[in-house]
Design a protein around this motif. Structure first.
Motif, PDB file in Angstrom:
ATOM      1  N   SER A 127       0.874  -1.172   0.000  1.00  0.00           N
ATOM      2  CA  SER A 127       0.000   0.000   0.000  1.00  0.00           C
ATOM      3  C   SER A 127       0.916   1.229   0.000  1.00  0.00           C
ATOM      4  CB  SER A 127      -0.884  -0.041   1.247  1.00  0.00           C
ATOM      5  OG  SER A 127      -1.672   1.107   1.296  1.00  0.00           O
ATOM      6  N   LEU A 128       0.909   1.958  -1.095  1.00  0.00           N
ATOM      7  CA  LEU A 128       1.863   3.047  -1.304  1.00  0.00           C
ATOM      8  C   LEU A 128       1.222   4.398  -0.972  1.00  0.00           C
ATOM      9  CD1 LEU A 128       4.807   3.050  -2.437  1.00  0.00           C
ATOM     10  CD2 LEU A 128       3.809   3.590  -4.671  1.00  0.00           C
ATOM     11  N   GLY A 129       1.841   5.115  -0.042  1.00  0.00           N
ATOM     12  CA  GLY A 129       1.280   6.402   0.389  1.00  0.00           C
ATOM     13  C   GLY A 129       1.635   7.514  -0.580  1.00  0.00           C
ATOM     14  N   VAL A 130       0.905   7.602  -1.682  1.00  0.00           N
ATOM     15  CA  VAL A 130       1.176   8.593  -2.732  1.00  0.00           C
ATOM     16  C   VAL A 130       0.644   9.966  -2.321  1.00  0.00           C
ATOM     17  CG1 VAL A 130       0.504   9.274  -5.077  1.00  0.00           C
ATOM     18  CG2 VAL A 130       1.277   6.932  -4.621  1.00  0.00           C
ATOM     19  N   GLN A 131      -0.607  10.025  -1.964  1.00  0.00           N
ATOM     20  CA  GLN A 131      -1.348  11.214  -1.483  1.00  0.00           C
ATOM     21  C   GLN A 131      -1.619  12.260  -2.560  1.00  0.00           C
ATOM     22  OE1 GLN A 131      -2.224   9.843   0.889  1.00  0.00           O
ATOM     23  NE2 GLN A 131      -0.601   8.897   2.043  1.00  0.00           N
ATOM     24  N   ALA A 132      -0.616  12.679  -3.317  1.00  0.00           N
ATOM     25  CA  ALA A 132      -0.847  13.664  -4.384  1.00  0.00           C
ATOM     26  C   ALA A 132       0.270  13.516  -5.409  1.00  0.00           C
ATOM     27  CB  ALA A 132      -0.845  15.079  -3.811  1.00  0.00           C
ATOM     28  N   PHE A 133       0.051  14.064  -6.610  1.00  0.00           N
ATOM     29  CA  PHE A 133       1.061  13.934  -7.660  1.00  0.00           C
ATOM     30  C   PHE A 133       1.803  15.233  -7.929  1.00  0.00           C
ATOM     31  CE2 PHE A 133      -1.189  10.014  -8.485  1.00  0.00           C
ATOM     32  CZ  PHE A 133      -0.220   9.174  -8.994  1.00  0.00           C
TER      33      PHE A 133
END
Ligand code: SF4
Length: 419
Positions: A127-133
């Motif tokens: 589960s990758l905590g990307v949050q925003a690009f």
């Protein structure tokens, strides 16, 4: 039967500006094998696991189906620490050969070698905590990583063959526009994850955000905009082949989080580590949220042979919890539990409370009764609920208003028992 175990790894390189989780900040260079604090923590965690009574006596027949390393940032652990934790878990409780073993990871905290090591230890879902690009949004949220780290992290997952990965996104960040949000969804989908989680920012007290921002006021998007962001996510992800299987979660068919489903179905589970909660024998056990108090708690726990004095959850509380968790799923809940505990009076009080929500279609009533639906309504349009009926929230409007519906249901049942 207990099939799931959660392991909390409460370390982060720094604290994100919106975060109020139980974590310890370890700085930018530290990993599990270079930090005394983390090494001590793992040692305490292993003592806790080893002292925990095995819920099912014959664990050869009922091994764990899911293990979830959550945090914090579990990808700050060394490979040998992950191996050790999983081997102690497997030895103590038994681990199914096809167990889902998830690790939450932050981009920019792992290289290919670490990833291969975690994978060899058994990790098969990330589960990758990307949050925003966008880099400006990530910086404004106090995240450690940058946009380019996201793509590099996904490349690495693909290189080692971990296709079962999830991306986390946050809506409602300061300065985030609807354009940014749509772009983030498009970029996330283009990476072809099996699972996407969508969280709406909550400005928690005691966080950096709470000192700078007021919910609903600029530069935070308005409540109307964040509600629209939720609707857009539902529409875009559904048309891209993702099933909306929980209020905040979407998955390609067959890729729903098996671990998290145990929570929403109120099934018993083991929880280990600082701030973790376990749910066993109708007993909910919350661990302390600071290192020192957690260490002391484990000392007592070991000394008392793995027993705690936490109260057993009363049946009425269990029903409320089933409603709260079950309504997060599109299948909703059946009303047999409400009837068993609160009787006919509780069922009818609930009918009265949810009548407006049925009318505005936030809630859907599915009845198995043979009579036609008109005969089940009183003149005031309140449904005459039956134990065999089901209620579920509509998607997206009902999910958006879940807090209102659940609060009304809770108050109605509370009132029904106090009379
Ligand atoms: S990485 Fe996650 S747990 Fe750590 S500080 Fe940021 S939001 Fe909190």
């Amino acid at each position: 039967m207990v099939t799931s175990a959660y392991i909390h790894i409460p370390f982060c390189r720094r604290r994100c500006f919106y975060c109020d989780f139980a974590i310890t900040v370890v700085g930018e260079k530290r990993r599990g094998d270079t930090s005394g604090t983390m090494a001590r923590y793992v040692e305490t965690l292993l003592r806790e696991i080893a002292a925990t009574p095995v819920y099912d006596e014959n664990h050869d027949e009922k091994p764990l189906n899911t293990v979830f390393f959550g945090g914090g940032t579990p990808s700050l652990l060394s490979v040998s620490q992950v191996e050790l934790i999983l081997s102690v878990i497997a030895h103590r409780f038994g681990l199914a050969p096809n167990a889902e073993i998830t690790m939450e990871m932050d981009p920019a905290t792992f290289d290919l070698e670490h990833l291969q090591g975690y994978q060899s230890a058994g990790v098969n879902r990330v589960s990758l905590g990307v949050q925003a690009f966008r880099d400006e949004l990530l910086a404004a949220a106090g995240r450690f990583h940058q946009r380019q780290d996201i793509f590099q992290a996904v490349d690495r997952l693909r290189q080692v063959g971990i296709e079962n990965f999830s991306l986390d996104l946050i809506s409602g960040l300061p300065h985030q526009t609807m354009y940014d949000w749509k772009e983030a969804l498009t970029e996330a989908i283009a990476l072809q994850p099996k699972h996407i989680s969508i969280y709406d920012l909550i400005v928690e007290p005691q966080t950096a955000f709470s000192r700078h921002y007021t919910p609903g006021q600029s530069p935070l998007p308005s409540d109307r905009t964040t509600a629209d962001m939720y609707r857009v996510a539902q529409s875009v992800l559904s048309t891209s082949g993702y099933e909306h299987y929980e209020i905040c979660n979407y998955a390609k068919p067959g890729y729903a989080s098996r671990h998290n489903l145990t929570y929403w179905r109120c099934q018993p589970n083991y929880g280990f580590g600082m701030g973790a909660t376990s749910y066993l024998h109708h007993q909910r056990i919350d661990r302390p949220r600071t290192q020192k108090s957690y260490q002391a708690w484990v000392d007592d726990f070991v000394q008392n042979g793995g027993q705690t004095a936490d109260p057993v959850i009363e049946p009425a509380e269990q029903v409320i919890e089933t409603i709260m968790m079950g309504l997060r799923l599109p299948s909703g809940i059946d009303l047999s539990g409400v009837y068993q505990i609160y009787g006919e009076r509780g069922l009818q009080a609930l009918g009265k409370a949810i009548a407006p929500h049925l009318q505005n279609r936030w809630l859907i009533l599915e009845s198995t009764a043979s009579e036609d639906s008109d005969s089940k309504r009183s003149s005031s349009n309140e449904p005459r609920l039956k134990p065999t009926d089901r209620i579920r929230l509509s998607d997206p409007e009902g999910f958006l208003m879940s807090n209102v519906v659940i609060t009304d249901a809770f108050n109605a049942l509370d009132l029904a028992v106090s009379r």
